[in-house]
Motif scaffolding. Structure first.
Motif, PDB file in Angstrom:
ATOM      1  N   LYS A  72       0.816  -1.216   0.000  1.00 42.65           N
ATOM      2  CA  LYS A  72       0.000   0.000   0.000  1.00 42.65           C
ATOM      3  C   LYS A  72       0.849   1.265   0.000  1.00 42.65           C
ATOM      4  CE  LYS A  72      -3.940  -2.188   2.294  1.00 42.65           C
ATOM      5  NZ  LYS A  72      -4.827  -2.202   3.488  1.00 42.65           N
ATOM      6  N   GLU A  73       2.089   1.136   0.474  1.00 43.31           N
ATOM      7  CA  GLU A  73       2.976   2.297   0.474  1.00 43.31           C
ATOM      8  C   GLU A  73       4.422   1.843   0.408  1.00 43.31           C
ATOM      9  OE1 GLU A  73       3.098   4.521   4.195  1.00 43.31           O
ATOM     10  OE2 GLU A  73       2.075   2.866   5.200  1.00 43.31           O
ATOM     11  N   LYS A  74       5.290   2.746  -0.014  1.00 44.35           N
ATOM     12  CA  LYS A  74       6.706   2.437  -0.135  1.00 44.35           C
ATOM     13  C   LYS A  74       7.442   2.793   1.158  1.00 44.35           C
ATOM     14  CE  LYS A  74       6.999   2.561  -5.144  1.00 44.35           C
ATOM     15  NZ  LYS A  74       7.819   2.942  -6.308  1.00 44.35           N
ATOM     16  N   ALA A  75       8.527   2.070   1.395  1.00 43.23           N
ATOM     17  CA  ALA A  75       9.218   2.148   2.679  1.00 43.23           C
ATOM     18  C   ALA A  75      10.376   3.137   2.666  1.00 43.23           C
ATOM     19  CB  ALA A  75       9.734   0.765   3.052  1.00 43.23           C
ATOM     20  N   ASP A  76      10.779   3.565   3.875  1.00 44.62           N
ATOM     21  CA  ASP A  76      12.002   4.349   4.070  1.00 44.62           C
ATOM     22  C   ASP A  76      13.206   3.426   4.210  1.00 44.62           C
ATOM     23  OD1 ASP A  76      10.680   6.969   4.328  1.00 44.62           O
ATOM     24  OD2 ASP A  76       9.874   6.125   6.186  1.00 44.62           O
ATOM     25  N   ILE A  77      12.962   2.227   4.766  1.00 45.17           N
ATOM     26  CA  ILE A  77      14.019   1.225   4.936  1.00 45.17           C
ATOM     27  C   ILE A  77      13.471  -0.130   4.494  1.00 45.17           C
ATOM     28  CG2 ILE A  77      15.518   0.005   6.575  1.00 45.17           C
ATOM     29  CD1 ILE A  77      15.354   2.451   8.415  1.00 45.17           C
ATOM     30  N   ILE A  78      14.240  -0.852   3.707  1.00 44.45           N
ATOM     31  CA  ILE A  78      13.918  -2.236   3.377  1.00 44.45           C
ATOM     32  C   ILE A  78      15.036  -3.118   3.914  1.00 44.45           C
ATOM     33  CG2 ILE A  78      13.722  -3.940   1.519  1.00 44.45           C
ATOM     34  CD1 ILE A  78      12.288  -1.923  -0.139  1.00 44.45           C
ATOM     35  N   GLY A 109      15.780   7.318  -2.750  1.00 40.42           N
ATOM     36  CA  GLY A 109      16.620   7.829  -1.676  1.00 40.42           C
ATOM     37  C   GLY A 109      16.506   7.055  -0.377  1.00 40.42           C
ATOM     38  N   SER A 110      15.673   6.006  -0.381  1.00 40.01           N
ATOM     39  CA  SER A 110      15.502   5.198   0.827  1.00 40.01           C
ATOM     40  C   SER A 110      16.706   4.285   1.042  1.00 40.01           C
ATOM     41  CB  SER A 110      14.213   4.380   0.736  1.00 40.01           C
ATOM     42  OG  SER A 110      14.234   3.521  -0.389  1.00 40.01           O
ATOM     43  N   VAL A 111      16.675   3.544   2.142  1.00 41.88           N
ATOM     44  CA  VAL A 111      17.795   2.683   2.530  1.00 41.88           C
ATOM     45  C   VAL A 111      17.428   1.221   2.295  1.00 41.88           C
ATOM     46  CG1 VAL A 111      19.339   1.990   4.400  1.00 41.88           C
ATOM     47  CG2 VAL A 111      18.509   4.349   4.276  1.00 41.88           C
ATOM     48  N   ILE A 112      18.375   0.471   1.745  1.00 41.51           N
ATOM     49  CA  ILE A 112      18.225  -0.980   1.616  1.00 41.51           C
ATOM     50  C   ILE A 112      19.314  -1.647   2.447  1.00 41.51           C
ATOM     51  CG2 ILE A 112      18.302  -2.965   0.056  1.00 41.51           C
ATOM     52  CD1 ILE A 112      17.497  -1.046  -2.222  1.00 41.51           C
ATOM     53  N   ILE A 113      18.916  -2.474   3.406  1.00 42.67           N
ATOM     54  CA  ILE A 113      19.868  -3.366   4.074  1.00 42.67           C
ATOM     55  C   ILE A 113      19.790  -4.695   3.330  1.00 42.67           C
ATOM     56  CG2 ILE A 113      20.505  -4.555   6.196  1.00 42.67           C
ATOM     57  CD1 ILE A 113      19.193  -2.315   7.777  1.00 42.67           C
ATOM     58  N   LEU A 114      20.837  -5.005   2.599  1.00 39.10           N
ATOM     59  CA  LEU A 114      20.849  -6.177   1.719  1.00 39.10           C
ATOM     60  C   LEU A 114      21.730  -7.261   2.332  1.00 39.10           C
ATOM     61  CD1 LEU A 114      19.893  -7.330  -0.992  1.00 39.10           C
ATOM     62  CD2 LEU A 114      21.836  -6.206  -2.080  1.00 39.10           C
ATOM     63  N   TYR A 159      23.159   1.753 -10.644  1.00 35.82           N
ATOM     64  CA  TYR A 159      21.880   2.475 -10.636  1.00 35.82           C
ATOM     65  C   TYR A 159      21.279   2.445  -9.222  1.00 35.82           C
ATOM     66  CZ  TYR A 159      17.011   3.526 -11.935  1.00 35.82           C
ATOM     67  OH  TYR A 159      15.751   4.062 -12.037  1.00 35.82           O
ATOM     68  N   THR A 160      21.303   1.271  -8.590  1.00 35.98           N
ATOM     69  CA  THR A 160      20.756   1.130  -7.243  1.00 35.98           C
ATOM     70  C   THR A 160      21.539   1.969  -6.246  1.00 35.98           C
ATOM     71  OG1 THR A 160      20.057  -1.133  -7.783  1.00 35.98           O
ATOM     72  CG2 THR A 160      20.130  -0.541  -5.450  1.00 35.98           C
ATOM     73  N   ALA A 161      22.868   1.958  -6.387  1.00 37.93           N
ATOM     74  CA  ALA A 161      23.710   2.739  -5.473  1.00 37.93           C
ATOM     75  C   ALA A 161      23.470   4.236  -5.635  1.00 37.93           C
ATOM     76  CB  ALA A 161      25.181   2.411  -5.721  1.00 37.93           C
ATOM     77  N   LYS A 162      23.055   4.655  -6.832  1.00 40.28           N
ATOM     78  CA  LYS A 162      22.806   6.083  -7.064  1.00 40.28           C
ATOM     79  C   LYS A 162      21.472   6.522  -6.470  1.00 40.28           C
ATOM     80  CE  LYS A 162      22.380   9.622 -10.665  1.00 40.28           C
ATOM     81  NZ  LYS A 162      22.528   9.949 -12.104  1.00 40.28           N
ATOM     82  N   TYR A 163      20.451   5.690  -6.610  1.00 35.38           N
ATOM     83  CA  TYR A 163      19.106   6.096  -6.214  1.00 35.38           C
ATOM     84  C   TYR A 163      18.645   5.540  -4.864  1.00 35.38           C
ATOM     85  CZ  TYR A 163      18.780   7.973 -10.906  1.00 35.38           C
ATOM     86  OH  TYR A 163      19.003   8.700 -12.060  1.00 35.38           O
ATOM     87  N   ARG A 164      19.463   4.703  -4.234  1.00 42.52           N
ATOM     88  CA  ARG A 164      19.189   4.198  -2.897  1.00 42.52           C
ATOM     89  C   ARG A 164      20.484   4.238  -2.095  1.00 42.52           C
ATOM     90  NH1 ARG A 164      15.051   4.450  -5.309  1.00 42.52           N
ATOM     91  NH2 ARG A 164      13.320   2.956  -5.391  1.00 42.52           N
ATOM     92  N   LYS A 165      20.357   4.141  -0.774  1.00 43.17           N
ATOM     93  CA  LYS A 165      21.530   3.977   0.082  1.00 43.17           C
ATOM     94  C   LYS A 165      21.557   2.506   0.478  1.00 43.17           C
ATOM     95  CE  LYS A 165      20.464   8.544   1.965  1.00 43.17           C
ATOM     96  NZ  LYS A 165      18.995   8.499   1.684  1.00 43.17           N
TER      97      LYS A 165
END
Length: 426
Positions: A281-287, A317-322, A367-373
């Motif tokens: 339903k909505e996008k996250a600040d952190i995944i 601009g959100s954060v991904i913990i991968l 691309y991911t590194a540019k648009y996400r942290k």
């Protein structure tokens, strides 16, 4: 606080997260798996979609080519269903000497004999002639003109000269072809390098620095130029039959689809959507996402799919913990070489001149590194992780602290324990 577990290689990593911040946890849906594989294979061959039963297509004495996925697709478990297709053909008067297996390498390296045996199984390996496709040998390719997308069509001569052609494979979300399986066994599977590269360039807009075409993406078929080109070329060749498998996140068969290469495949795609396309339903600040453990996180190359899925679930601009062990490193020898290009425009220009899938994976990583942290928990050396544009971490608690420091207060968090299989869909 709520406890979450993430697969990491053959182990797991646990973390407590403030459950007030969790907006969704994405799990693949469950489905009953097939128990009697021989019975289900024959059932599919005799009750196909959009085509007559296979026994009404083949004739005794005809030469049949079966196209199979290569060693990078061992998860398809071809060795468990292929023998039943071969035996079924035998029962229709097609002897072993009239059947050949063509491994759809695309532009991948040749198979070793051990890999061939792993792909097809011992019984088929000992009975049936097995060949690798070679996209670079134009003497073994047939030219069929151009597609409406301007793609020169070169296809393996064994496919063109066969009396009957059966495509096999597995269906999953695919980060630029919409879905795997189906006509991808033809292109790039058994196509020439000129065909492969022109088709794959359709993932970008035309023109210098024009960027990715957003229609060439996971879960999109209609309007996806790359997939539409693949389908058109495959229809030009017109294979006689398709057999594709759908598997769950644990690698169990849950469905076989057979018949017309497009109609049957579309049914399998709908099953994948129901299982792995998860509404949000909505996008996250952190995944916080795991690739799903070994072998899905065996290397960074395989982890790009998880990375791509995360893009759909988070804000720009959100954060991904991968979380991905990468015990075998980057996974493609040329992958890191693409990072000699310092910008997306430079890498795009190079890809348009010489498209390779590892190159595209490198582009998607940049691309991911540019648009996400991206905070990356892996066994890779920190300097390599930093070269990719990611923040290295070796502790999930530390990674979460960094993520909070880079996010708004009370961030909205999405958890993806099976990031390689779950696609967030708004």
């Amino acid at each position: 606080m709520a406890k979450y577990s993430f697969k990491y290689g053959k182990d797991k990593i646990d973390i407590n997260i403030n459950d007030e911040h969790i907006i969704q946890t994405l799990f693949p849906k469950e489905a009953p798996f097939l128990k009697d594989i021989p019975k289900e294979v024959v059932k599919s061959l005799e009750n196909p979609i959009g085509a007559p039963p296979l026994k009404e297509i083949v004739r005794s004495g005809e030469k049949v080519v079966i196209v199979v996925s290569d060693v990078t697709r061992l998860w398809v478990r071809t060795n468990e269903f292929l023998i039943h297709i071969v035996n079924y053909l035998n029962a229709q008067g097609i002897g072993d000497k009239d059947i050949s297996i063509l491994i759809a390498l695309g532009s991948h390296r040749p198979s070793t004999e051990e890999e061939k045996k792993a792909i097809v199984g011992d019984d088929v390996y000992n009975r049936i002639a097995i060949y690798d496709h070679n996209c670079f040998d134009e003497t073994k390719l047939c030219y069929l003109g151009e597609s409406s997308f301007g793609t020169p069509i070169y296809i393996n001569e064994k496919v063109i000269n066969a009396d009957r052609v059966i495509l096999t494979g597995g269906i999953v979300f695919h980060l630029f072809a919409g879905f795997g399986g189906g006509a991808k066994s033809m292109v790039p599977g058994v196509a020439g390098i000129k065909t492969i590269q022109h088709n794959h360039r359709l993932t970008f807009y035309e023109g210098e620095g024009a960027g990715l075409n957003p229609d060439a993406r996971s879960n999109k078929i209609s309007g996806n130029p790359m997939r539409e080109d693949i389908t058109e070329i495959c229809r030009r060749v017109n294979p006689d039959f398709l057999f594709n498998a759908v598997l769950d996140a644990e690698g169990n068969f849950i469905e076989f689809v057979a018949g017309d290469f497009e109609e049957a495949w579309l049914k399998g795609c709908n099953t994948i959507r129901k299982l792995y396309g998860i509404s949000i339903k909505e996008k996250a600040d952190i995944i916080v996402a795991s690739a799903g453990g070994y072998p899905k996180d065996i290397n960074l190359y395989q982890t790009v799919k998880t990375m791509d899925n995360c893009l759909y679930g988070g804000k720009e601009g959100s954060v991904i913990i991968l979380i991905s062990e990468c015990r075998e490193g980057l996974g493609a020898e040329e992958f890191l070489k693409w990072f000699k290009y310092k910008t997306l425009d430079e890498m795009e220009s190079a890809l348009k001149k010489n498209f390779t899938v590892p190159g595209y994976a490198a582009y998607k990583t940049m691309y991911t590194a540019k648009y996400r942290k991206v905070i990356f928990i892996s066994s890779l050396p920190d300097d390599i992780v930093e070269k990719l544009g990611f923040i290295p971490s070796h502790d999930i608690g530390n990674a979460l602290e960094i993520a909070y420091s880079l996010s708004p207060s009370s961030p909205k968090i999405t958890v993806m324990p099976f990031g390689g299989n779950t696609l967030p869909i708004m």
